[in-house]
Each structure stands twice: as structure tokens, then as C-alpha cells.
Design a protein around this motif. Structure first.
Motif, PDB file in Angstrom:
ATOM      1  N   SER A 355       0.687  -1.069  -0.009  1.00 16.53           N
ATOM      2  CA  SER A 355      -0.125   0.011   0.047  1.00 16.53           C
ATOM      3  C   SER A 355       0.912   1.357  -0.090  1.00 16.53           C
ATOM      4  CB  SER A 355      -0.983  -0.150   1.245  1.00 16.53           C
ATOM      5  OG  SER A 355      -1.611  -1.277   1.345  1.00 16.53           O
ATOM      6  N   LYS A 356       2.253   1.159  -0.317  1.00 15.10           N
ATOM      7  CA  LYS A 356       3.099   2.366  -0.110  1.00 15.10           C
ATOM      8  C   LYS A 356       3.146   2.992   1.001  1.00 15.10           C
ATOM      9  CE  LYS A 356       3.762   1.519  -4.630  1.00 15.10           C
ATOM     10  NZ  LYS A 356       4.789   0.698  -5.039  1.00 15.10           N
ATOM     11  N   GLU A 357       2.907   2.142   2.153  1.00 12.46           N
ATOM     12  CA  GLU A 357       2.933   2.680   3.778  1.00 12.46           C
ATOM     13  C   GLU A 357       4.128   2.192   4.100  1.00 12.46           C
ATOM     14  OE1 GLU A 357       1.097   5.053   4.946  1.00 12.46           O
ATOM     15  OE2 GLU A 357      -0.402   5.032   3.214  1.00 12.46           O
ATOM     16  N   ASP A 358       4.880   2.970   5.049  1.00 14.76           N
ATOM     17  CA  ASP A 358       5.995   2.569   5.933  1.00 14.76           C
ATOM     18  C   ASP A 358       5.551   1.370   6.786  1.00 14.76           C
ATOM     19  OD1 ASP A 358       7.349   4.588   4.856  1.00 14.76           O
ATOM     20  OD2 ASP A 358       6.882   6.287   6.559  1.00 14.76           O
ATOM     21  N   ASN A 359       6.562   0.380   6.732  1.00 14.91           N
ATOM     22  CA  ASN A 359       6.755  -0.612   7.723  1.00 14.91           C
ATOM     23  C   ASN A 359       8.282  -1.048   8.027  1.00 14.91           C
ATOM     24  OD1 ASN A 359       7.017  -3.864   7.921  1.00 14.91           O
ATOM     25  ND2 ASN A 359       4.759  -3.739   7.592  1.00 14.91           N
ATOM     26  N   TYR A 360       8.363  -1.197   9.435  1.00  8.13           N
ATOM     27  CA  TYR A 360       9.642  -1.473   9.866  1.00  8.13           C
ATOM     28  C   TYR A 360       9.532  -2.361  11.057  1.00  8.13           C
ATOM     29  CZ  TYR A 360       8.759   1.951  13.599  1.00  8.13           C
ATOM     30  OH  TYR A 360       8.405   2.566  14.701  1.00  8.13           O
ATOM     31  N   THR A 361      10.744  -3.248  11.319  1.00  8.09           N
ATOM     32  CA  THR A 361      10.679  -4.105  12.513  1.00  8.09           C
ATOM     33  C   THR A 361      12.272  -4.075  12.978  1.00  8.09           C
ATOM     34  OG1 THR A 361       8.887  -5.426  11.639  1.00  8.09           O
ATOM     35  CG2 THR A 361      10.333  -6.433  13.189  1.00  8.09           C
ATOM     36  N   PHE A 362      12.253  -3.882  14.193  1.00 12.14           N
ATOM     37  CA  PHE A 362      13.663  -3.892  14.567  1.00 12.14           C
ATOM     38  C   PHE A 362      13.651  -5.033  16.086  1.00 12.14           C
ATOM     39  CE2 PHE A 362      13.829   0.039  12.439  1.00 12.14           C
ATOM     40  CZ  PHE A 362      15.147  -0.237  11.471  1.00 12.14           C
ATOM     41  N   SER A 363      14.521  -5.764  16.044  1.00 16.82           N
ATOM     42  CA  SER A 363      14.933  -6.669  17.510  1.00 16.82           C
ATOM     43  C   SER A 363      16.067  -6.961  17.734  1.00 16.82           C
ATOM     44  CB  SER A 363      13.763  -7.819  17.060  1.00 16.82           C
ATOM     45  OG  SER A 363      14.588  -8.711  15.957  1.00 16.82           O
ATOM     46  N   LEU A 364      15.986  -7.080  19.102  1.00 10.76           N
ATOM     47  CA  LEU A 364      17.337  -7.574  19.716  1.00 10.76           C
ATOM     48  C   LEU A 364      16.947  -8.733  20.649  1.00 10.76           C
ATOM     49  CD1 LEU A 364      18.587  -4.186  21.297  1.00 10.76           C
ATOM     50  CD2 LEU A 364      19.357  -5.143  19.055  1.00 10.76           C
ATOM     51  N   SER A 365      18.130  -9.872  20.599  1.00 15.69           N
ATOM     52  CA  SER A 365      17.857 -10.945  21.144  1.00 15.69           C
ATOM     53  C   SER A 365      19.147 -11.299  21.943  1.00 15.69           C
ATOM     54  CB  SER A 365      17.588 -12.006  20.043  1.00 15.69           C
ATOM     55  OG  SER A 365      17.271 -13.604  20.666  1.00 15.69           O
ATOM     56  N   LYS A 366      19.130 -11.828  23.239  1.00 15.49           N
ATOM     57  CA  LYS A 366      20.393 -12.209  23.795  1.00 15.49           C
ATOM     58  C   LYS A 366      20.109 -13.470  24.988  1.00 15.49           C
ATOM     59  CE  LYS A 366      24.410 -11.162  25.746  1.00 15.49           C
ATOM     60  NZ  LYS A 366      24.761 -12.463  26.375  1.00 15.49           N
ATOM     61  N   ASN A 367      20.853 -14.261  24.867  1.00 11.47           N
ATOM     62  CA  ASN A 367      21.211 -15.356  25.848  1.00 11.47           C
ATOM     63  C   ASN A 367      21.410 -15.224  26.929  1.00 11.47           C
ATOM     64  OD1 ASN A 367      19.576 -17.054  23.810  1.00 11.47           O
ATOM     65  ND2 ASN A 367      21.794 -17.883  23.123  1.00 11.47           N
ATOM     66  N   LEU A 368      20.802 -15.398  28.318  1.00 14.60           N
ATOM     67  CA  LEU A 368      21.209 -14.902  29.640  1.00 14.60           C
ATOM     68  C   LEU A 368      21.322 -16.445  30.450  1.00 14.60           C
ATOM     69  CD1 LEU A 368      18.780 -12.257  30.189  1.00 14.60           C
ATOM     70  CD2 LEU A 368      21.043 -12.012  29.289  1.00 14.60           C
ATOM     71  N   PHE A 369      22.638 -16.704  30.852  1.00 15.05           N
ATOM     72  CA  PHE A 369      22.831 -17.677  31.821  1.00 15.05           C
ATOM     73  C   PHE A 369      22.448 -19.273  31.176  1.00 15.05           C
ATOM     74  CE2 PHE A 369      20.189 -14.590  34.398  1.00 15.05           C
ATOM     75  CZ  PHE A 369      21.186 -13.750  34.676  1.00 15.05           C
ATOM     76  N   GLN A 370      22.705 -19.212  29.773  1.00 14.42           N
ATOM     77  CA  GLN A 370      22.496 -20.403  29.179  1.00 14.42           C
ATOM     78  C   GLN A 370      21.146 -21.051  29.128  1.00 14.42           C
ATOM     79  OE1 GLN A 370      25.710 -23.083  29.428  1.00 14.42           O
ATOM     80  NE2 GLN A 370      27.441 -21.630  30.164  1.00 14.42           N
ATOM     81  N   ARG A 371      20.159 -20.270  29.921  1.00 15.64           N
ATOM     82  CA  ARG A 371      18.860 -20.918  29.830  1.00 15.64           C
ATOM     83  C   ARG A 371      17.745 -20.009  29.503  1.00 15.64           C
ATOM     84  NH1 ARG A 371      19.216 -25.838  32.300  1.00 15.64           N
ATOM     85  NH2 ARG A 371      16.480 -25.886  32.487  1.00 15.64           N
ATOM     86  N   VAL A 372      17.900 -18.852  29.472  1.00 14.82           N
ATOM     87  CA  VAL A 372      16.961 -17.814  29.132  1.00 14.82           C
ATOM     88  C   VAL A 372      17.243 -16.910  27.972  1.00 14.82           C
ATOM     89  CG1 VAL A 372      15.723 -15.597  30.124  1.00 14.82           C
ATOM     90  CG2 VAL A 372      16.580 -17.595  31.607  1.00 14.82           C
ATOM     91  N   GLN A 373      16.338 -16.683  27.162  1.00 12.99           N
ATOM     92  CA  GLN A 373      16.279 -15.975  26.029  1.00 12.99           C
ATOM     93  C   GLN A 373      15.482 -14.709  26.060  1.00 12.99           C
ATOM     94  OE1 GLN A 373      16.892 -17.348  21.938  1.00 12.99           O
ATOM     95  NE2 GLN A 373      15.241 -16.192  21.333  1.00 12.99           N
TER      96      GLN A 373
END
Length: 809
Positions: A355-373
Motif C-alpha cells: 500500500s506504499k505505507e511505511d513498515n519497519y521491524t527491529f529486534s534484539l535477542s540475547k541469551n542469559l545464563f545459558q537458559r534464558v532468551q
């Protein structure tokens, strides 16, 4: 075929299988190596021996005498059960079940074999122990990975489909149109270029143009560490509780590994799907979805597919209008998401939607303590119904306890918020997903733009029904309350599927917003014929029905017919199609007639080509642009450096085979074995066979290589071969020497240790991999001072088997 245990542990992703006289044959050495059975084949004596998982369970098979000695009991076997080739032995499945305590369940429809055994297989047990000890296990790579060098311009895959159609309506009007599709892929600017144009006459139906770069090592721009870059057209990433997957014109980047899922516990699958094609998606051999290609939307999209702890094996089976069938596979392991690499995964996409409209997505991902994301994301989405753009902000927190996945998602539009909590686990063999959503008024594609969800309880279940072999069920429920709607809804979906040999049937019953719909689908294949039946019904009865029959004979003709009834319009359509597969193209004719006195006729032509600098243009009778290519060669490595130089020519008549796809190729007049239709962006293993080479001492340094294919690119795999002889002998123990004394063997080259080897208790020794040269054989007895053995020998330049007699200690 894929070989797995009854607990879905993958033992071999691509074991070559053969069917002859209605019997399935498997390569014995590759099979036994995959499941951990000791195997030794003496070619000269035509004797196979070893033991089954334990040394006390010894076996010996004499191919000349057609008899088997198992646990000291001798029995006759069918001589046709074994096919002894130069490099390996093929054995039929019935005989394998006699030799081993294993039951082989072959599912040719899914191209897989399930091995039923009362205990864990050794590789399976090792994997289980490793997973308990550490989560830092590395990737298991069967063969060394060959670098696929990038060029500014290289490769060229091209295909085209043209159909001239003419139809006459009931009022006498005649309409003629030219339907066409053109696709190409190539390596441009060291990236993958792909374009596809579809139209009718001068009218454009769809257009796709993309320039991508993918790197399984995450080394795009070096230490920047990107694994994916996409420009021009691409599908936007999905965001939990929001949605996504729209076609965007802009740019995309990510440093996420190609082996990991895009989301912690969900994955999106999409790709081209031509009109007239169907695709079925299986999750661990259970059917979870089916889609058909149409002229309006020639793509398949399975969005938000659930992942469970451990290995998730997805198989796509594509069915074409000319009787074609092809397979694609994708494996995702949740455990891989918790590798402690310390890296923050960054993903970004920005552009304009349709539709010629703006679309964006940004994400950050990090593993913590080898058991949590931890995931944080923001996205903007435009809704065509409300003509409004909304900015969303949110994130997710995910972990696992034993084999249970726990996932929480949060999203807000700045005013309202939505929250989801889910748990995925396996209970009594049933993969289960339970989730709860609470929403204060956020509107999105997932939650609903009009009358969004207030709250809901969901459940998804994948279960094999073990009381009947090959019977599976996929079922789900969704109890929900919507804003602005008084009643509460209970949505249900139940899909029961059953397959045996070449027969497949499934029944899907769905209830959504009190609308009931049922689909009964069946397919049966025998010989060169296939029958297909599909009925769709609702509360009022039959809505439409389709009956199809197709036939393909050995002369490469194919015929298909479809009878379709549409209840709403009271229309019955008969479609007839005849195609001939020439060596380099497909041509055919289609006829259509309805009970409304409308008629149609069409002529169609399909071809594809692959251009290679050395072998020129290779023409095919099917699409090529979506695939990668591989050419393999073997050369005589004179200087032993492992690299081909100008004076090291290729070796003719060498056979290679691709493990995924059961495909064998012999080198052509250019010295290349050419593989087309290779699935891109997944690792492909190519194995070399030396059975056609006259010199038995010409050996390869590796039995296979792995390559990551790229669409439109022809990867080159070079296998260096060199002369390698072998040495064997027997030691005669003197009265002063006890055979149980510890003996040590060495082969010296220029006074330095070249190889060390073990000596068996009966005094026998055998050493492989001796290149031409002058050596010294040395045998030492640690407690027998002064009674060492030493002798010089020469390995000739053409190789040899040298036997030492009279070795006395």
C-alpha cells in the motif's frame, strides 16, 4: 531416505535407498555406521563380519555360501538378498530384520525409515549423555565444508513457462490470452539475485525482485558478523501478538545463524508455489498443513509454526500438475538457541508495503545464563481495512525446564497492552502447547483489527496414535472472548491422517466463530497412476468436490484429469491435460468444459536452463531458478598439497552421489558430475565413490564434502586423489615372547614416525594410507629388550599391498 529412531532421533539425514523387484535395499556399511554396529567387509573373501552393539553378539555373513553365522548358529539366506558392488554391499530390509533385532518401518510417502529397537542406539545414547553434561556442544558436521567462492557476476539459472489459452463462454464470446512466467537467478555483486515476473498478455500479475546475501558463518562484512542481507523485495519478519510476513520493498539485515529459528519457539516458512501445485508440511512426520498455489497468490506461507524442545524436523512435499513430486527438508533444534556465544542477535527491516505505507521491524535477542532468551522488538504495521498505521513495542522472555519450553510475550501500542504465556512440552508422546492471552484492547493482525481478542485459552497437540501404525492426529482448540461481541467462541481444528505404503488419507474438521467446515482428502499411487479425491463440506452439506487422476508412462508422457464440482454456482468442470516430457522441455495441451456450456483449450511450454562457464548451457524440462547447482570433480594430486594446479588433470568416470535426494552422477566429458535442483541455504553433502577407477590404490583424502548452495550459483567441489598403499603382516611369537606382551608398531619416514599402529593379540597388523616412498617398519616389545623387529620397504608409485611374513619377536 531419512533414518531415525522411534524417538525421532535422526540417525542419518540422507541414506541412499534402492527399490528392485518390490524389495527395498539399503547400503549395509552406511546403515551400520549410522546406528553404531561394527562392520568389516573382506572383499576378496566376500565375507562380512562384526558384532551387534556388543562384542558377544558376533555375526559373520558369507556371500559366496549364502549363509549367516549369528550367535554361533548357522542359517541359509536368500542369495538375492545381497548385492555386492565394488565399494559397498546392498541388503534388503527383510534380511536386515533377520540379522539385527531391529524392525524397519518404511514410509515412502514421507521418504523416511523408522528403526524400532528396544533400547537406544549408540549415537542416540551418546547424544543424550552429551545433552545432559553440557549445552556447549558444537555442530555435528559429517564432512568438511567447502567454501563456495563468491564472484561479482557468476552463474545463471533461467526458466520460462508459456501458455496460450482460448475460452468460449456460454453467451458465445471468445477470449484468447497468453499467460507467461519468467524467472532467473544468478550471482551478482557477490550476492544472490532472483527475479520472477508473471503476467497475462501485457498485464502484470506479480513481480518479485530480490538481491540477497546469506552466509552460514555469519561473516558478511567480516567482523560485523551479519548472516543475512536482503534488498528490494522480501517478506517482513513476524512479531508475536502482532503478525507480519507482508511483502516489503526495502532492506533487511540480521546476524542470526541460518541454523537457528527466527523466533525462540516459532518459525515462519514461505516460498514460491506455482498455480496447480500443492505443498504439504509435516512436523516430525505429522501433517500440520496443506496449501495450493493459485494464479493470484503463487506462494505458500506457513506462519507461526510451533517448535518444541529438541529436534524439530520439517518436511515439505510438493505435488505438481504433471505428476511431479519433490521434497525439501529443514531441521531446527531448540537446544541450539542456548549456545553461550555471548552474541547479541540484531534483526532489522525497513521499507514500504504493497500500500506504499511505511513498515519497519527491529529486534534484539540475547541469551542469559545459558537458559534464558530475552527478545526486545518494535514494529510498525499498516492495516488496509482501517487504513491506519500502528507502532508496537514489546518483547519476550523464554526459557526451558528439562524439556518444557516456557514462553512469555508482551506487546503495547502505547495505550493498551496484550500479554501471552505459553508452555510447550511432551507428555506420553504427545507434543503439547498450552497458551493464555490477555488483552486490554490492542488491535493487530494476530489479535484482530475489528473486535480484537479480549482473552483466550489455546491448546495444540501433535500425537501419533500408536495403536495403529502410521496414524497421526493434529488437534487444537481456542476458547476466546472478543471485544464488542457478546458470545464466547470455541474454535476447534482436528486433522486425522493415515498413510500406508502409497496410500494417504486425511480428514480435517474445523470450527471457527461457529462456522463448521470439513475437508476429506485422499491420494493413492500405484505404478504410474495417481488418484486424488478432495471433498469440502459445511453444515449445509457438500460445498465442492474434486476428483483427479493422473498417469505417467515410461515414454515420458503424462496425462491428468480433474472433475470439479462447485456447490455455490452449481458448476461442474472437467479438466483434461496431456504433457510430453522431452529431453530439454515440457510441452502439453489442456482442455476444459463445464455444464454451463463454456469451453477452453490451452497450449503450454515449460523449460529451464543452467549456464556454466565450462560446460555451457544445460537445458532441463522443469524450473531451475529457485535452486542451486553443484559440480564435482576428482583430480590426481601429484604434489599432495590438496589443491588442483594446471598440470593436475581431472580423472574421468568418477561417480558422486548426493545424500539428500538419492541422486548419483558420473563425471561427464568435462570431468564434472553436475547436480541441479539443490535446495539452497541448507547444507548439502556430496560423497565420492571410487568403484569405477581401475587403480584400487587411488584414494581420496575425504569420503565426502559439504557445501551451502546458493540459488543461481554453481558450487565447485574438488576431490584430490592420491596413491595410498597398505601394509599388513603377522608376527610369529617366539617361546620367550608371550603373545599378551604389549607390542607397539611404527612406520618411519626419513627417521621420523610417519604412522603408529596397533597389533592384535594374534599378531596381525594392518596399516592403510601409505603414500609412495621409502619407509622402515619397526615393531617394539616394551618388555622384550633386544627383540625388536626392523625392516626397510618401498611403496611403489602405483601403490601396492605389502605383506610381511616371518616377523619374529
Amino acid at each position: 531416505m531419512l533414518i531415525k529412531s522411534k524417538k525421532n532421533f535422526i540417525l542419518n539425514e540422507g541414506l541412499l535407498t534402492y527399490k528392485k523387484n518390490n524389495k527395498w535395499y539399503l547400503p549395509l556399511e552406511d546403515l551400520f555406521d549410522s546406528i553404531g554396529i561394527e562392520y568389516k567387509f573382506a572383499k576378496n573373501q566376500r565375507v562380512i563380519e562384526g558384532f551387534l552393539f556388543d562384542e558377544k553378539n558376533g555375526y559373520q555373513i558369507d556371500l559366496d555360501q549364502c549363509e549367516m553365522n549369528l550367535l554361533d548358529k548357522v542359517k541359509k539366506i536368500d542369495c538375492t538378498s545381497f548385492i555386492a558392488l565394488e565399494d559397498f554391499v546392498l541388503v534388503d530390509v527383510a534380511t536386515l530384520e533377520e540379522i539385527t533385532p531391529i524392525k524397519f518401518k518404511i514410509n515412502s510417502l514421507n521418504s523416511s525409515i523408522v528403526l524400532e529397537y528396544h533400547s537406544l542406539f549408540p549415537p542416540e545414547a551418546r547424544d543424550e549423555r552429551a545433552s545432559k553434561k553440557s549445552s556447549k556442544r558444537g555442530e555435528i558436521v559429517s564432512y568438511p565444508v567447502e567454501r563456495n567462492k563468491r564472484e561479482w557476476i557468476d552463474g545463471f539459472n533461467f526458466d520460462q513457462s508459456v501458455s496460450l489459452e482460448s475460452s468460449k463462454s456460454r453467451d458465445g464470446h471468445t477470449r484468447t490470452s497468453l499467460r507467461h512466467e519468467t524467472s532467473l537467478s544468478a550471482e551478482v555483486l557477490k550476492s544472490e539475485l532472483y527475479t520472477d515476473y508473471r503476467g497475462i498478455g501485457k498485464r502484470q500479475e506479480s513481480f518479485w525482485l530480490s538481491l540477497e546475501r546469506n552466509d552460514y558463518r555469519s561473516r558478511i562484512f567480516g567482523d560485523v558478523g551479519l548472516s543475512e542481507i536482503k534488498l528490494i523485495h522480501f517478506n517482513a519478519p513476524t512479531v508475536n501478538l502482532v503478525g507480519g510476513g507482508k511483502q516489503i520493498t526495502g532492506g533487511y539485515f540480521s546476524n542470526r545463524s541460518l541454523l537457528r529459528s527466527k523466533n525462540f519457539s516459532k518459525e515462519d516458512f514461505s516460498g514460491p508455489l506455482e498455480s496447480g501445485w500443492e505443498v504439504e508440511l509435516y512436523h516430525n512426520d505429522i501433517l500440520i498443513g496443506r496449501q495450493s498455489g493459485s494464479s493470484l497468490k503463487q506462494r505458500y506461507e506457513f506462519i507461526g509454526v510451533d517448535l518444541y524442545y529438541g529436534l524439530n524436523r520439517f518436511q515439505f512435499i510438493f505435488y505438481g500438475p504433471k505428476g511431479e513430486r519433490r521434497y525439501e527438508n529443514r531441521n531446527l533444534n531448540i537446544r541450539d538457541n542456548f549456545k553461550n556465544d555471548g552474541k547479541i542477535i540484531v534483526t532489522g527491516a525497513m521499507g514500504k508495503d504493497s500500500s506504499k505505507e511505511d513498515n519497519y521491524t527491529f529486534s534484539l535477542s540475547k541469551n542469559l545464563f545459558q537458559r534464558v532468551q530475552l527478545d526486545l522488538n518494535t514494529t510498525r504495521n499498516f492495516d488496509e481495512r482501517t487504513l491506519e498505521s500502528t507502532d508496537y513495542y514489546g518483547g519476550s522472555l523464554s526459557t526451558f525446564l528439562d524439556s518444557t519450553l516456557l514462553d512469555t510475550n508482551y506487546i503495547t501500542d502505547g495505550k493498551e497492552r496484550a500479554f501471552e504465556a505459553s508452555a510447550k512440552f511432551n507428555f506420553l508422546g504427545v507434543n503439547t502447547n498450552l497458551s493464555y492471552i490477555n488483552n486490554t484492547g490492542v488491535k493487530s493482525d494476530t489479535l484482530g483489527q475489528e473486535n480484537p481478542i479480549d482473552y483466550s485459552w489455546k491448546g495444540y497437540f501433535l500425537l501419533p496414535l500408536k495403536f495403529i501404525s502410521n496414524l497421526q492426529m493434529y488437534t487444537s482448540f481456542n476458547y476466546k472472548k472478543k471485544y464488542g461481541v457478546t458470545p464466547k467462541y470455541l474454535d476447534l481444528l482436528n486433522r486425522l491422517s493415515f498413510s500406508i505404503m502409497n496410500f494417504y488419507i486425511s480428514n480435517s474438521l474445523s470450527v471457527e466463530n461457529d462456522v463448521v467446515f470439513n475437508e476429506l482428502f485422499s491420494r493413492y499411487t500405484w505404478g504410474h497412476s495417481t488418484l486424488k479425491l478432495k471433498n469440502r463440506m459445511n453444515k449445509e452439506g457438500l460445498r465442492d468436490s474434486e476428483f483427479g487422476y493422473s498417469f505417467s508412462n515410461r515414454k515420458k508422457h503424462s496425462y491428468s484429469s480433474n472433475l470439479i464440482y462447485e456447490f455455490d454456482t452449481r458448476t461442474t468442470s472437467l479438466n483434461l491435460r496431456a504433457d510430453k516430457r522431452f529431453e530439454k522441455l515440457y510441452a502439453g495441451v489442456t482442455l476444459e468444459a463445464t455444464n454451463k456450456k463454456s469451453y477452453g483449450v490451452g497450449l503450454n511450454l515449460t523449460y529451464g536452463l543452467v549456464f556454466d562457464k565450462e560446460s555451457g548451457i544445460n537445458l532441463y524440462n522443469k524450473r531451475t531458478s529457485e535452486y542451486a547447482n553443484i559440480k564435482s570433480l576428482a583430480f590426481f594430486d601429484k604434489n599432495g598439497d590438496g589443491k588442483r594446479s594446471a598440470d593436475e588433470g581431472v580423472i574421468p568416470n568418477v561417480e558422486f552421489y548426493r545424500l539428500s535426494g538419492n541422486e548419483r552422477q558420473v563425471t561427464n566429458k568435462f570431468g564434472h558430475a553436475f547436480f541441479s535442483f539443490v535446495q539452497p541455504l541448507v547444507p548439502t553433502d556430496i560423497k565420492i565413490s571410487l568403484q569405477n577407477i581401475e587403480n584400487i590404490y587411488l584414494k581420496s583424502s575425504t569420503s565426502g564434502k559439504r557445501v551451502w548452495g546458493r540459488a543461481g550459483k554453481t558450487a565447485l567441489l574438488e576431490f584430490p586423489l592420491r596413491i595410498e598403499g597398505d601394509v599388513e603382516g603377522e608376527i610369529e611369537f617366539s617361546k620367550k615372547t608371550n603373545s599378551k606382551e604389549r607390542l607397539k608398531g611404527e612406520i618411519l619416514l626419513d627417521g621420523k614416525i610417519y604412522k603408529e599402529f596397533q597389533i592384535e593379540r594374534d599378531g596381525y597388523f594392518y596399516i592403510q594410507g601409505i603414500i609412495p616412498g621409502k619407509y622402515t617398519l619397526k615393531i617394539k616389545c616394551e618388555k622384550c629388550v633386544g627383540r625388536d623387529y626392523k625392516k626397510e620397504f618401498t611403496m611403489p608409485k602405483e601403490g601396492d599391498s605389502i605383506f610381511f611374513e616371518g616377523v619374529k619377536i
